[in-house]
Design an enzyme around this catalytic site. Sequence first.
Site, PDB file in Angstrom:
ATOM      1  N   PRO A   1     -16.247 -19.476  -8.300  1.00 29.83           N
ATOM      2  CA  PRO A   1     -15.900 -20.401  -7.215  1.00 29.83           C
ATOM      3  C   PRO A   1     -14.416 -20.708  -7.198  1.00 29.83           C
ATOM      4  O   PRO A   1     -13.711 -20.533  -8.193  1.00 29.83           O
ATOM      5  CB  PRO A   1     -16.727 -21.647  -7.554  1.00 29.83           C
ATOM      6  CG  PRO A   1     -16.878 -21.599  -9.042  1.00 29.83           C
ATOM      7  CD  PRO A   1     -17.004 -20.132  -9.381  1.00 29.83           C
TER       8      PRO A   1
ATOM      9  N   PHE B   1     -17.016 -11.287  -8.115  1.00 28.68           N
ATOM     10  CA  PHE B   1     -16.891 -12.182  -6.971  1.00 28.68           C
ATOM     11  C   PHE B   1     -17.941 -13.294  -6.993  1.00 28.68           C
ATOM     12  O   PHE B   1     -18.484 -13.673  -5.958  1.00 28.68           O
ATOM     13  CB  PHE B   1     -16.941 -11.395  -5.660  1.00 28.68           C
ATOM     14  CG  PHE B   1     -15.642 -10.696  -5.341  1.00 28.68           C
ATOM     15  CD1 PHE B   1     -14.807 -11.172  -4.363  1.00 28.68           C
ATOM     16  CD2 PHE B   1     -15.250  -9.574  -6.065  1.00 28.68           C
ATOM     17  CE1 PHE B   1     -13.591 -10.549  -4.087  1.00 28.68           C
ATOM     18  CE2 PHE B   1     -14.042  -8.942  -5.813  1.00 28.68           C
ATOM     19  CZ  PHE B   1     -13.207  -9.432  -4.817  1.00 28.68           C
TER      20      PHE B   1
ATOM     21  N   ARG C   1      -6.674  -3.317  -5.326  1.00 26.23           N
ATOM     22  CA  ARG C   1      -6.644  -4.738  -5.639  1.00 26.23           C
ATOM     23  C   ARG C   1      -5.239  -5.121  -6.097  1.00 26.23           C
ATOM     24  O   ARG C   1      -4.662  -4.451  -6.956  1.00 26.23           O
ATOM     25  CB  ARG C   1      -7.637  -5.067  -6.752  1.00 26.23           C
ATOM     26  CG  ARG C   1      -9.093  -4.803  -6.428  1.00 26.23           C
ATOM     27  CD  ARG C   1      -9.930  -4.900  -7.701  1.00 26.23           C
ATOM     28  NE  ARG C   1      -9.523  -3.887  -8.675  1.00 26.23           N
ATOM     29  CZ  ARG C   1      -9.803  -3.945  -9.973  1.00 26.23           C
ATOM     30  NH1 ARG C   1     -10.479  -4.979 -10.454  1.00 26.23           N
ATOM     31  NH2 ARG C   1      -9.411  -2.980 -10.788  1.00 26.23           N
ATOM     32  N   GLU C   2      -4.699  -6.175  -5.538  1.00 21.63           N
ATOM     33  CA  GLU C   2      -3.384  -6.620  -5.985  1.00 21.63           C
ATOM     34  C   GLU C   2      -3.459  -7.017  -7.457  1.00 21.63           C
ATOM     35  O   GLU C   2      -4.391  -7.678  -7.897  1.00 21.63           O
ATOM     36  CB  GLU C   2      -2.903  -7.792  -5.128  1.00 21.63           C
ATOM     37  CG  GLU C   2      -2.636  -7.372  -3.691  1.00 21.63           C
ATOM     38  CD  GLU C   2      -1.850  -8.417  -2.926  1.00 21.63           C
ATOM     39  OE1 GLU C   2      -0.936  -9.028  -3.526  1.00 21.63           O
ATOM     40  OE2 GLU C   2      -2.138  -8.621  -1.742  1.00 21.63           O
TER      41      GLU C   2
ATOM     42  N   LYS D   1      -4.268 -15.508  -5.737  1.00 16.12           N
ATOM     43  CA  LYS D   1      -5.076 -15.267  -6.928  1.00 16.12           C
ATOM     44  C   LYS D   1      -4.138 -14.989  -8.083  1.00 16.12           C
ATOM     45  O   LYS D   1      -2.940 -14.732  -7.893  1.00 16.12           O
ATOM     46  CB  LYS D   1      -6.038 -14.087  -6.730  1.00 16.12           C
ATOM     47  CG  LYS D   1      -5.364 -12.721  -6.656  1.00 16.12           C
ATOM     48  CD  LYS D   1      -6.403 -11.602  -6.681  1.00 16.12           C
ATOM     49  CE  LYS D   1      -5.714 -10.239  -6.766  1.00 16.12           C
ATOM     50  NZ  LYS D   1      -6.690  -9.139  -6.901  1.00 16.12           N
TER      51      LYS D   1
ATOM     52  N   LYS E   1     -14.064   0.294   4.879  1.00 15.75           N
ATOM     53  CA  LYS E   1     -13.085  -0.680   4.382  1.00 15.75           C
ATOM     54  C   LYS E   1     -13.438  -2.086   4.842  1.00 15.75           C
ATOM     55  O   LYS E   1     -13.473  -3.041   4.053  1.00 15.75           O
ATOM     56  CB  LYS E   1     -11.684  -0.287   4.853  1.00 15.75           C
ATOM     57  CG  LYS E   1     -10.581  -1.283   4.483  1.00 15.75           C
ATOM     58  CD  LYS E   1     -10.524  -1.519   2.982  1.00 15.75           C
ATOM     59  CE  LYS E   1      -9.511  -2.599   2.615  1.00 15.75           C
ATOM     60  NZ  LYS E   1      -8.141  -2.124   2.567  1.00 15.75           N
TER      61      LYS E   1
ATOM     62  N   CYS F   1      -5.747  -9.362   2.745  1.00 12.77           N
ATOM     63  CA  CYS F   1      -6.829  -8.533   3.283  1.00 12.77           C
ATOM     64  C   CYS F   1      -8.001  -9.317   3.858  1.00 12.77           C
ATOM     65  O   CYS F   1      -8.358  -9.127   5.019  1.00 12.77           O
ATOM     66  CB  CYS F   1      -7.338  -7.577   2.198  1.00 12.77           C
ATOM     67  SG  CYS F   1      -6.153  -6.314   1.714  1.00 12.77           S
TER      68      CYS F   1
ATOM     69  N   VAL G   1       0.827  -1.209   0.000  1.00 16.62           N
ATOM     70  CA  VAL G   1       0.000   0.000   0.000  1.00 16.62           C
ATOM     71  C   VAL G   1       0.858   1.254   0.000  1.00 16.62           C
ATOM     72  O   VAL G   1       0.625   2.196  -0.765  1.00 16.62           O
ATOM     73  CB  VAL G   1      -0.959   0.002   1.210  1.00 16.62           C
ATOM     74  CG1 VAL G   1      -1.706   1.335   1.317  1.00 16.62           C
ATOM     75  CG2 VAL G   1      -1.949  -1.147   1.101  1.00 16.62           C
TER      76      VAL G   1
ATOM     77  N   GLU H   1      -7.644   2.529   1.960  1.00 17.46           N
ATOM     78  CA  GLU H   1      -7.284   2.171   0.583  1.00 17.46           C
ATOM     79  C   GLU H   1      -8.193   1.063   0.079  1.00 17.46           C
ATOM     80  O   GLU H   1      -8.663   0.228   0.838  1.00 17.46           O
ATOM     81  CB  GLU H   1      -5.810   1.754   0.511  1.00 17.46           C
ATOM     82  CG  GLU H   1      -5.387   0.639   1.456  1.00 17.46           C
ATOM     83  CD  GLU H   1      -5.643  -0.751   0.906  1.00 17.46           C
ATOM     84  OE1 GLU H   1      -5.910  -0.875  -0.302  1.00 17.46           O
ATOM     85  OE2 GLU H   1      -5.582  -1.714   1.692  1.00 17.46           O
TER      86      GLU H   1
END
Length: 431
Positions: free
Chosen positions: A250, A247, A152-153, A319, A202, A258, A14, A149
């Site tokens: 699956p 989102f 998204r990574e 991910k 957040k 996070c 971040v 913040e």
Amino acid sequence: MAARRIAVMGAGYVGLTTAACFARLGHQVTCADVDPQRVAALSKAEVDQHEPRLAELVEEGLREGRLRFVVGVPANLSDVDFLFLAVPTPTGESGAADLSAVVDVLTRTRERLPAGCVVVIKSTVPVGTTMRVTKLLERPDVTVVANPEFLREGHAVEDFLHPQRIVVGSEDEASALRVLALYAGTDAPAVITDSASAELVKYASNCFLAMKLSYVNTLAELCEQAGADIDDVTEGMRLDERIGAAFLDPGPGWGGSCLPKDTKALLSTSDKLDVDFPLLRAAIDTNTHQVRRVAGKVREAVGGSLSGVRIGVLGLTFKAGTDDLRDSPALAVAQLLAAEGAELTGYDPCVPEGASPGPVRVVDTPQRAARDASAIVVLTEWPEFAALDWTQMAGQVRHPVVVDCRDLLPAEKVKAAGFRLIATGKPDTGN
């Protein structure tokens, strides 16, 4: 607006994105970190994070003289307009966020901040932290603002420079507006509110996403038992504007830096305030169940015992699009498989050969990961796995079985190569 002088405490995911992007917006930024080696590398524009455009912006900021890196607390804070706190707030033993890094920074800087400076909390912190920090500072001439913040990574730079929203919270509206002005040019909707509400936004956002993922993972399990197709079910859901398209994919569970931390922290806050939150508790429990369920599917796929069985693992990061292994559900599944005696060889585009993420031996190609395997398990949704030559992969394995935990692979192509495909949210037809 005129360029402002900003100090960012913390050069992690971040903090570094915040520093580099504010420099890109024209501000004068000093980014501080406690790790001398990290500071030395960043001062040479060497960025080790897998984040599109971040290295480019760091190099640009250094070249243009708008960005610099220092170890510890900047030597001169007398002319700083804003002090951003972007230090870690990990999960403590009780489940609550550990604010020791925040307190440490404030202890070392509070007497050195100039009058009129605004302390901005970028770190994810529990409700009430901004007010607590205000009392800790004991500086009535310095205000504190919450500015969470939403990065998204894999998309952090894009999310900072083109945000969906900017949330600023303070009991002093003038200070909140000063912080908002730093983002001039991003043209994002803004929410100006009190500090407690900003802090809660957040947690509320991340925990809602965690609940949505747990919901779709349970729905996938239901599809498998009912003979339904999760792709068709979620396609029908996505078209409902009240639900939204995001989102609903699956997987083997949710993880990362996070969601696990924030769900525990919000649950801890709820418990302290005597507010029952069964939905959130169930989402966490469901996530634990999902990891165990995936391990069970792999066990069944190889005949009921994992002892001495070789498993090829595709995907290790939490991910696709990131090199982050923190709280990765892929590694959580791998730990369970290894605990039952499986021998794991894995491949991930962002994890180098020779790395040791838990019990997995990392190799440099998917084919090597598949060699002599009794089953291949897809645990991270890297697009390149869908594009593999599955006929070639079939020539590597001992037994042609694929457990696709991301519902990622082209079913007909994989089956045509001779594999038995066990996909999440699809009935197992045995072929």
